[in-house]
Design a protein around this motif. Structure first.
Motif, PDB file in Angstrom:
ATOM      1  N   SER A 144       0.853  -1.182   0.000  1.00  0.00           N
ATOM      2  CA  SER A 144       0.000   0.000   0.000  1.00  0.00           C
ATOM      3  C   SER A 144       0.893   1.238   0.000  1.00  0.00           C
ATOM      4  N   ASN A 182      -3.225   6.859  -4.291  1.00  0.00           N
ATOM      5  CA  ASN A 182      -3.228   5.733  -3.362  1.00  0.00           C
ATOM      6  C   ASN A 182      -3.294   4.445  -4.181  1.00  0.00           C
ATOM      7  N   ASN A 231      -3.147   0.329  -3.796  1.00  0.00           N
ATOM      8  CA  ASN A 231      -3.214  -0.838  -2.914  1.00  0.00           C
ATOM      9  C   ASN A 231      -3.110  -2.098  -3.762  1.00  0.00           C
TER      10      ASN A 231
END
Length: 790
Positions: free
Chosen positions: A434, A468, A470
């Protein structure tokens, strides 16, 4: 006595230390040791250190064939039965009566070798002729570093840059600054991964360059002091200091390096503005930077299974540039009807902090482990620019502007990987990753006209960007029948990208998607005769390339009155599929053929400004599809003599199909790249190296490049029992690193040449010092001479 040697090697139960001695019980440093498992024929190799110990990790219980070779001694071949808990094995070599009376102890270490799906390059031969890590990459066979610091394995997309296995999610300018700050002797090895496995981020369509830095080894306290310079049109200087301290359980290190770089860039170009108007430009730019890098770290064993590590880097830099650009406008009769002079001064303040934490936990004695890493980076880059345009013909006038662009970036990453040895000889790998980054750019500019200062609404800009990513992956490998090694995996990545331009207008965008990325790797020996093996590989991987924050940033960077740069917040990610077949001989890659197919490819483009057709705009855009076909060939003489060389070539054919300026684009171009490396030992303490490359019909984005290349020489001499090393270097000795270019796409037709002050002559000095450990006060703490073969 053996317990003392065990303390110098990895003390985990699944590790094996093989002690190589002569008949008098003295350790033999530099012996080559091969371990071949009789259950699956997998072979691993190692080199004994100055204590005569060759360490092997992840050795399973079972029968092995061990081969030991050492100059002046008879080769040893024995069968070993590895038992659980047995981690020290003593082997004695017998004298070879035919050997010469005088023997030089060397460790044979190949310059290039293939290890599974990655190629490992030893940087040692390039260190003496380099003043920073970027110059090492420029001299590395098979890599191409363009004049803006982009690193390419093929030609379509630049490679992702990793340091110690962690991706450096920075702009190419920031990565360039970081690599120029890293001292050359801090690099342990360079890993080239053209088709990364599911373990790595899918954002690597151009492959991965992983720079593994030295962190200190467990041989006591030692360090080095180094300094040097090289001279082109202007001079570069550097000074470095390293110190390592280790005992049985803990290793710490600190590196300090200062660089002063000063270079000249020359650019001459011709651009057709209209049917009867041609623009001639002659630009000279001075680039200077003061850079200071501090690296430090601590590594500690907690018990027999847990290892904790901490690494940090602080980098401060003061880059600046000053350019003068003469612009001449001519009509069809070559009559001058316009002449101006542009001057631009840029001063910057760059600051980088990287902090890495790691924990490695051994689950069993078979090599199963959990490796967890957390890292944080902060980058601050503030640039002040002042520019001025002086009219010379047909009338005199003065105009200009100035302003500041302040950029900040925070980047956090968490990664945890599991490797587990399952029943039926299945190696399972799984992990999660992540990352989060926040980027902010604030640009404030003014225009100066006839002594009046006004706000510049075109360049004043505020842009925020969040990302972001992940990810999770699962892959497994197993040796099948007919000695076929299969590794296959699947990676899933969630992408969230949000850009928000506040000033001067709203260009907000959000990308929120989930994608799957399969990976398949097959390997098997083609021919095995004695110790010689010809092995083939087949690798497939799907990838994604996300535009970086600088490519998305709509802030305008002024180049001259006829050219500016700007990001494109409307860029979409591109997706690619790569398949490669390659062959290696005794772990050395010799042949490869592959194909990259990329969809929604984004590339650097040059358009005309909508407001003023005389002005060109450098930006990025999604153009359609690209198909790149390539093959690579590498050859070398076998090791063992005083002269070694490697010679290789790579051919790339790029085919585009899409749209350029809303017009259909069908374009193809093939290019050749030749590269070589040579090393000649002129004596026990003297080594001569030569490296170089040449590219014909090259391509950079849609710029067609003329033939160019570079030839480098280096001379290394050691003194005082190899404590002092003197290196003389000559880079681009023929001054052939001149990039001639043409661009004929859409409404832009331009040509010219660019030179970056590559011809340089330099001298480096490095002194190594050491303090023996208390346990082994009589041991020499200086590394033995390492001979790099192929």
């Amino acid at each position: 006595m053996l317990s003392g040697f065990a303390s110098l090697t990895v003390s985990y139960a699944q590790s094996v230390a093989i002690l190589i001695q002569d008949k008098q019980g003295l350790p033999l440093a530099g012996a080559t040791v091969y371990l071949t498992s009789q259950s699956d024929s997998v072979r691993t190799s190692g080199i004994s250190n100055q204590f005569g110990v060759a360490a092997f990790n992840g050795i399973q219980v079972g029968k092995y064939l061990v081969n030991v070779s050492y100059i002046g001694y008879r080769n040893l071949e024995e069968q070993l039965n590895m038992k659980e808990g047995e981690n020290i094995i003593r082997l004695v070599l017998a004298d070879d009566m035919i050997a010469l009376g005088e023997v030089t102890v060397t460790a044979s270490r190949p310059l290039i070798r293939q290890e599974d799906d990655k190629m490992i390059i030893d940087p040692e031969p390039m260190i003496g002729i380099s003043t920073n890590t970027l110059e090492i990459l420029e001299s590395t066979p098979g890599l191409f570093v363009d004049q803006d610091g982009g690193i390419f394995l093929n030609t379509a997309s630049p490679a992702a840059v990793y340091i110690n296995g962690r991706e450096q999610k920075m702009s190419s300018q920031d990565i360039n600054t970081l690599l120029r700050s890293l001292p050359p002797n801090s690099v342990q090895q360079i890993e080239v991964i053209r088709t990364p496995s599911a373990r790595y981020a899918a954002s690597s369509s151009g492959g991965i360059i992983n720079i593994v830095l030295k962190k200190g080894v467990k041989i006591g306290r030692f360090g080095s002091v180094s300094g040097g310079m090289n001279q082109g049109f202007y001079g570069n200087r550097f000074l470095g200091f390293t110190l390592n301290n280790s005992n049985d359980k803990t290793t710490s290190y600190v590196n300090l390096n200062y660089n002063n770089t000063h270079m000249l860039e020359e650019l001459n170009s011709t651009r057709f503005l209209a049917q009867d108007t041609t623009l001639f430009q002659d630009a000279r730019t001075q680039r200077q930077s003061h850079q200071l890098l501090l690296g430090y770290g601590l590594n500690s064993d907690v018990g027999n299974r847990l290892n904790l590590s901490y690494d940090g880097r602080i980098n401060g830099s003061l880059p600046g540039s000053s350019s003068n650009n003469t612009n001449v406008l001519m009509d069809g009769n070559e009559t001058i009807f316009g002449k101006t002079l542009n001057t631009i001064d840029n001063t910057s303040q760059f600051f980088l902090v990287q902090q890495d934490l790691g924990a490695n936990f051994k689950l069993d004695t078979l090599g199963s482990e959990i490796d967890t890493q957390f890292s944080y980076s902060f980058i601050c880059n503030n640039t002040a620019q002042a520019y001025q345009t002086s009219g010379m013909e047909p009338r005199n006038y003065l105009a200009g502007g100035e302003g500041d662009n302040k950029q900040q970036r925070h980047y956090l990453q968490f990664q945890s990987d599991l490797s587990y040895q399952m029943p039926f000889s299945v190696n399972l790998e799984s992990g999660i990753n992540s990352s989060y980054q926040h980027y902010q750019s604030d640009a404030q500019y003014q225009i100066n006209l006839n002594g009046n200062t006004l706000n510049d609404p075109f360049r004043t800009n505020t842009f925020n960007y969040q990302e972001n990513i992940n990810a999770a992956y699962l892959q497994a490998s197993r040796l099948l029948g007919w000695d076929v090694l299969l590794k296959t995996g699947l990676r899933i990545e969630h992408t969230y990208m949000k850009g928000n331009q506040i000033i001067p207008m709203d260009t907000s965008f959000v990308i929120n998607r989930v994608d799957w990325f399969p990976y398949v790797y097959l390997s098997r020996p083609v021919i095995k005769v004695s110790d010689f093996e010809l092995r083939s590989f087949l690798i497939y991987r799907k990838t994604i390339t996300r535009p970086g924050y600088q490519s998305l940033n709509p802030s305008v960077n002024y180049i001259d009155q006829f050219l500016y740069e700007v990001g494109n917040p409307g860029l979409k990610p591109q997706f690619g599929d790569n398949i490669e077949i390659n062959i290696s001989f005794n772990e050395m890659p010799i042949f490869a053929v592959g194909r990259n197919y990329t969809r929604d490819i984004f590339s650097g483009v040059v358009y005309r400004d909508a407001r003023d057709k005389r002005v060109a705009v450098r930006t990025f855009d999604n153009l359609g599809a690209n198909k790149e076909t390539y093959f690579r060939l590498l050859g070398a003489i076998p090791p063992g003599g005083t002269y070694f060389f490697a010679l290789g070539t790579q051919y790339n054919l790029n085919e585009y199909e899409g749209f350029y300026e809303n017009e259909p684009l069908v374009y193809s171009r093939g290019s050749w790249r030749f590269f070589t490396f040579h090393m000649l030992r002129l004596g026990k303490e003297t080594r001569l190296t030569m490296s170089g490359f040449m590219m014909t019909s090259g391509q950079m984005n849609f710029y067609e490049l003329k033939t160019f290349g570079q030839l480098n020489f280096g001379l290394n001499q050691t003194f005082f029992n190899k404590k002092l090393t003197l290196s003389l270097s000559a880079r681009d000795v023929l001054r052939t690193m001149v990039n001639g270019f043409e661009l004929n796409q859409g409404s832009i037709t331009t040509s010219g040449q660019r030179y970056m002050d590559n011809q340089r002559f330099g001298i480096n000095l490095r002194y190594t010092f050491g303090i023996p450990t208390k346990k082994e006060p009589d041991q020499n703490m200086f590394p033995f001479d390492q001979q790099n073969d192929f």
